[in-house]
Write an enzyme that holds these catalytic residues in place. Structure first.
Site, short mmCIF file in Angstrom:
data_model
loop_
_atom_site.label_atom_id
_atom_site.label_comp_id
_atom_site.label_asym_id
_atom_site.label_seq_id
_atom_site.Cartn_x
_atom_site.Cartn_y
_atom_site.Cartn_z
CG ASN A 7 -1.77 1.24 1.32
OD1 ASN A 7 -1.82 2.04 0.38
ND2 ASN A 7 -2.47 1.41 2.43
CE LYS A 9 -0.24 3.22 4.75
NZ LYS A 9 -0.10 3.32 6.20
CG HIS A 93 -5.88 2.03 5.13
ND1 HIS A 93 -5.41 2.97 6.01
CD2 HIS A 93 -4.89 1.12 4.97
CE1 HIS A 93 -4.17 2.64 6.35
NE2 HIS A 93 -3.83 1.52 5.73
CD GLU A 95 -2.93 5.56 6.65
OE1 GLU A 95 -2.88 5.60 5.41
OE2 GLU A 95 -2.06 4.99 7.35
CD GLU A 161 -3.44 -2.23 7.33
OE1 GLU A 161 -2.27 -2.34 6.95
OE2 GLU A 161 -4.19 -1.32 6.94
N GLY A 167 2.62 2.39 10.75
CA GLY A 167 3.60 3.46 10.56
C GLY A 167 4.32 3.85 11.84
CB SER A 203 5.22 -1.76 12.14
OG SER A 203 4.86 -0.42 12.41
P1 13P Z 1 3.05 0.42 7.66
O1 13P Z 1 3.50 -0.89 7.07
O2 13P Z 1 3.83 1.59 7.18
O3 13P Z 1 2.93 0.34 9.15
O4 13P Z 1 1.56 0.67 7.10
C1 13P Z 1 0.64 -0.33 7.22
C2 13P Z 1 -0.56 0.03 6.44
O5 13P Z 1 -1.30 0.90 6.80
C3 13P Z 1 -0.80 -0.71 5.19
O6 13P Z 1 -2.08 -0.47 4.72
#
Ligand code: 13P
Length: 242
Positions: A7, A9, A93, A95, A161, A167, A203
């Site tokens: 992803n 983003k 997601h 976010e 997640e 992150g 992560s």
């Molecule tokens: P990270 O791997 O950067 O923690 O992000 C995870 C994520 O949100 C994937 O959709």
């Protein structure tokens, strides 16, 4: 089936994407039972598709609107994603939920719309640290998965997640992942979606994924930061294939 999705983003620019796709074309070795995909920003989807060619890495969008067309300025429809060759779409997601107000009610419509247009919906779920610490984790996850009661059966991938692991470099422990994935598998069965692949995300890196992928009911990873680096993305795929 296992499935590893990068992803991206709101990251990477054309030149990075060119290098990333070239690395996939030369380095990706498909293996039965494991799928790989890239969830790219909308404007690069066609580019990624063209640059990946027939190498086998699938193409995902990071969101979409549930209506097929119409007056929704700034939105992208599932029909449009399908039209340019997308294979699937991330939905819900954290976010999108926390920054942009995505709701479970909308997600019912989005999962249905994705399926109607032949896109694989990847329904993302996860609790915040506050919810976990407050003893509400299972309620939150149950409610997020209740979307599936209304969508009925159909193609689906779920990504667990934990929001606090995204992150942050703070990956969930194997024990935490084991507990939640067992719960999610049970809930999926209760909602008529037994056997749905459940990805872990938060992560994930090549340093922790080999262990995570062995946890029961973990069927791959949804990866942010580490999957911005093609060598790491390819390594994660290899770990899922091992
Ligand atoms: P990270 O791997 O950067 O923690 O992000 C995870 C994520 O949100 C994937 O959709």
């Amino acid at each position: 089936m296992r499935i590893v999705i990068a992803n991206w983003k709101m990251n990477l620019l054309s030149k990075d994407i060119e290098a990333f796709c070239a690395a996939c074309v030369s380095g990706y070795k498909p293996k039965a039972g494991v799928e790989a995909g890239i969830a790219a920003p909308y404007i690069y989807l066609k580019d990624v598709k063209a640059k990946l060619g027939p190498c086998g890495v699938k193409l995902y969008a990071q969101n979409a609107h549930f209506e097929a067309k119409g007056a929704f300025t700034g939105e992208i429809s599932m029909a449009q994603l399908k039209d340019i060759g997308c294979d699937g779409v991330l939905l819900g997601h954290s976010e999108r939920r926390h920054i942009f107000g995505e709701t479970n009610a909308n997600l019912v419509k989005k999962v249905k719309a994705a399926r109607e247009h032949g896109l694989m919906p990847v329904l993302c779920i996860g609790e915040t640290l506050e919810e976990r610490d407050g003893g509400k984790m299972f309620d939150v996850l149950r409610e997020q998965l209740a979307v599936l009661k209304e969508t009925g059966a159909g193609p689906l991938v779920v990504a667990y997640e934990p929001v606090w692991a995204i992150g942050t470099g703070r990956v969930a422990t194997v024990e935490q992942i084991r507990e939640v994935h067992a719960f999610v598998a049970e809930e999926l069965a209760r909602n008529g979606a037994a056997g749905t692949p459940i990805q872990y995300g938060g992560s994930v890196t090549p340093d922790n994924f080999a262990e995570i992928i062995q946890v029961p009911h973990v069927a791959g990873g949804l990866v942010g930061g580490a999957a911005l680096v093609p060598e790491k993305f390819l390594k994660l795929i290899e770990q899922a294939q091992a």
